[in-house]
Design an enzyme around this catalytic site. Structure first.
Site, PDB file in Angstrom:
ATOM      1  N   LYS A 110       0.896  -1.207  -0.131  1.00  0.00           N
ATOM      2  CA  LYS A 110       0.054  -0.145  -0.008  1.00  0.00           C
ATOM      3  C   LYS A 110       0.923   1.086   0.068  1.00  0.00           C
ATOM      4  O   LYS A 110       1.678   1.460   0.889  1.00  0.00           O
ATOM      5  CB  LYS A 110      -0.892  -0.016   1.155  1.00  0.00           C
ATOM      6  CG  LYS A 110      -1.598   1.271   1.517  1.00  0.00           C
ATOM      7  CD  LYS A 110      -2.483   1.060   2.699  1.00  0.00           C
ATOM      8  CE  LYS A 110      -3.362   2.233   3.314  1.00  0.00           C
ATOM      9  NZ  LYS A 110      -4.173   1.918   4.363  1.00  0.00           N
ATOM     10  N   ASP A 117       1.099   5.099   0.175  1.00  0.00           N
ATOM     11  CA  ASP A 117       0.282   6.394   0.867  1.00  0.00           C
ATOM     12  C   ASP A 117       0.951   7.563  -0.091  1.00  0.00           C
ATOM     13  O   ASP A 117       1.939   7.487  -0.651  1.00  0.00           O
ATOM     14  CB  ASP A 117       0.614   6.258   2.212  1.00  0.00           C
ATOM     15  CG  ASP A 117      -0.994   6.805   2.926  1.00  0.00           C
ATOM     16  OD1 ASP A 117      -1.481   7.720   2.175  1.00  0.00           O
ATOM     17  OD2 ASP A 117      -1.188   6.662   3.811  1.00  0.00           O
ATOM     18  N   SER A 152      -2.662   5.231  -3.193  1.00  0.00           N
ATOM     19  CA  SER A 152      -3.563   6.139  -2.577  1.00  0.00           C
ATOM     20  C   SER A 152      -3.885   7.455  -3.210  1.00  0.00           C
ATOM     21  O   SER A 152      -4.311   8.300  -3.126  1.00  0.00           O
ATOM     22  CB  SER A 152      -3.124   6.570  -1.341  1.00  0.00           C
ATOM     23  OG  SER A 152      -3.190   5.100  -0.353  1.00  0.00           O
ATOM     24  N   ASP A 167     -10.338   8.216   4.753  1.00  0.00           N
ATOM     25  CA  ASP A 167     -10.388   7.171   5.704  1.00  0.00           C
ATOM     26  C   ASP A 167     -11.451   6.540   6.285  1.00  0.00           C
ATOM     27  O   ASP A 167     -12.214   7.731   6.851  1.00  0.00           O
ATOM     28  CB  ASP A 167      -9.201   7.425   6.684  1.00  0.00           C
ATOM     29  CG  ASP A 167      -7.675   7.728   6.321  1.00  0.00           C
ATOM     30  OD1 ASP A 167      -7.578   7.576   5.027  1.00  0.00           O
ATOM     31  OD2 ASP A 167      -7.067   7.689   7.064  1.00  0.00           O
TER      32      ASP A 167
END
Ligand code: GLA
Length: 406
Positions: free
Chosen positions: A157, A159, A191, A220
């Site tokens: 992931k 960010d 993201s 979020d």
């Protein structure tokens, strides 16, 4: 011969640059567990050894996933979110795990997770620092991709804190290339569109889908029903854009499942499950599988609902009706004339909803066999015309699966 080889290299790199992400992963929405929403950036392993971001937490969750039926139901990835790293890179410029909280290192943790038949995910950031203030990957994309591959990581992931949003459409694809170049299939979660949205830039979803397996597009999730509804609203508002890019290998990510945490009631938990299923969302739980109560575990293990989420078409469902507190979301499945419907009730009382199946896109002349898949109840044959009535629980959902009658 050399010429031929050169041609081949050019061809191969052309293919990679045209297709972007080239890992064959996430043909259906990825399923697993992720630390963030539940365990945040708790680094206090001295006082809270069971609840801190350290190797024990991820080993515990891997054990629970295997032993309590989650793995059998399809949950596969154990994902480390922010706050795993040491505040400094090592002398060779590589990221390293915090030595007190991950004394065995990430490679050993990956070995453990793999030995349980699961996969390991990790987190980094496109900018100079992660959102939690740990070292970012800016200027280190290649070395970080290599490090993750050497450790045996299966999902990343990335960010976008502490970064210049305008550089993301070039920068994230550079990470895609770096991941491809490692030769290890690493599922890539971006993201990037969420940061663009927050900066009022329209994300180029075609480019994003080419370079990422899944991507966050909105704020979020928090541990609340309001937060779940807010995300659903965003998906409804953007549904044409988002549904257009949902396909095998590339999925919109409305963020983690909070089922079994502190705030959702059983009906609300069923509603999140039913909505994430119809949206073809990644099913990444963020909860404590060691203490989750059986009624929430059962919701997460609902194979009929998971099957709709995992439908090979990869299609994202859409909202087709809205009337007061009631919303109707539909998704046509891979097999001819098979459909799923989620009815969402945002109101304070149970509501009876009547509609004609043909008005929500069910066209088969011989009608349908219908099942209530949240509660595993056979409803039986229904005509495409004629009223089809269901009761949708207050602040909850009702979900059906329908296939053509013979
Ligand atoms: C951002 C992300 C969250 C989580 C935190 C970690 O807010 O959107 O999902 O990864 O950072 O700091």
């Amino acid at each position: 011969m050399v010429k031929m080889l050169q041609c081949l290299v050019v061809l191969v790199s052309l293919v990679v640059s045209v297709h972007g992400l080239d890992n064959g992963l996430a043909l259906t929405p990825p399923m697993g567990w992720m630390s963030w929403e539940r365990f945040r950036c708790n680094i206090d392993c001295k006082n809270q050894p069971n609840d801190c971001i350290g190797e024990k937490l991820f080993m515990d969750m891997a054990d629970r996933m295997v032993e309590d039926g989650f793995k059998d139901a399809g949950y596969e990835y154990v994902n480390i979110d922010d706050c795993w790293a040491s505040k400094e890179r090592d002398s060779a410029g590589k990221l390293q795990a915090d030595p007190d909280r991950f004394p065995s290192g990430i490679k050993k943790l990956a070995d453990y997770v793999h030995s349980r038949g699961l996969k390991l995910g990790i987190y980094n950031d496109f900018g100079t620092k992660t959102c939690g203030g740990y070292p970012g990957s800016l200027g280190h994309l290649e070395v970080d991709a290599k490090t993750f591959a050497e450790w045996g990581v299966d999902m990343l992931k990335m960010d976008g804190c502490y970064a210049d949003v305008k550089t993301m459409p070039q920068g994230y694809p550079n990470m895609t290339k770096a991941l491809n170049a490692t030769g290890r299939p690493i599922l890539f979660s971006c993201s990037w569109p969420d940061y663009e949205r927050a900066s009022k830039i329209q994300p180029d979803y075609k480019l994003i889908a080419k370079n990422c397996n899944i991507w966050r597009n909105y704020i979020d999730i928090q541990d609340s029903w309001d937060s779940v509804l807010k995300i659903i609203d965003y998906y409804a508002q953007e549904q044409d854009t988002l549904a257009a890019v949902s396909a095998p290998g590339s999925f919109n990510d409305p963020d983690m499942l909070i089922i079994g945490d502190f705030s959702l009631s059983v009906e609300q938990a069923k509603a999140q499950m039913a909505m994430w299923s119809i949206l073809a969302a990644p099913m990444l739980m963020s909860n404590d599988l060691r203490t989750i109560s059986p009624e929430f575990r059962e919701i997460l293990l609902n194979k009929e609902v998971i099957q709709i989420n995992q439908d090979p078409s990869g299609k994202m469902g859409k909202r087709v009706m809205q009337d007061g507190d009631i919303e109707v979301w539909t998704k046509s499945l891979d097999l001819w004339e098979e459909h799923a419907v989620t009815y969402l009730n945002r109101g304070d009382s149970n509501q009876r909803v009547s509609l004609q199946l043909k008005n929500i896109g069910f066209d088969y002349i011989l009608g349908y066999e219908v099942r209530d898949i949240l509660n595993h109840i056979e409803i039986g044959h229904r005509e495409r015309e004629g009223n089809f009535t269901v009761t949708v629980p207050a602040k909850g959902a009702y979900m059906i699966y329908a296939y053509p009658s013979e």
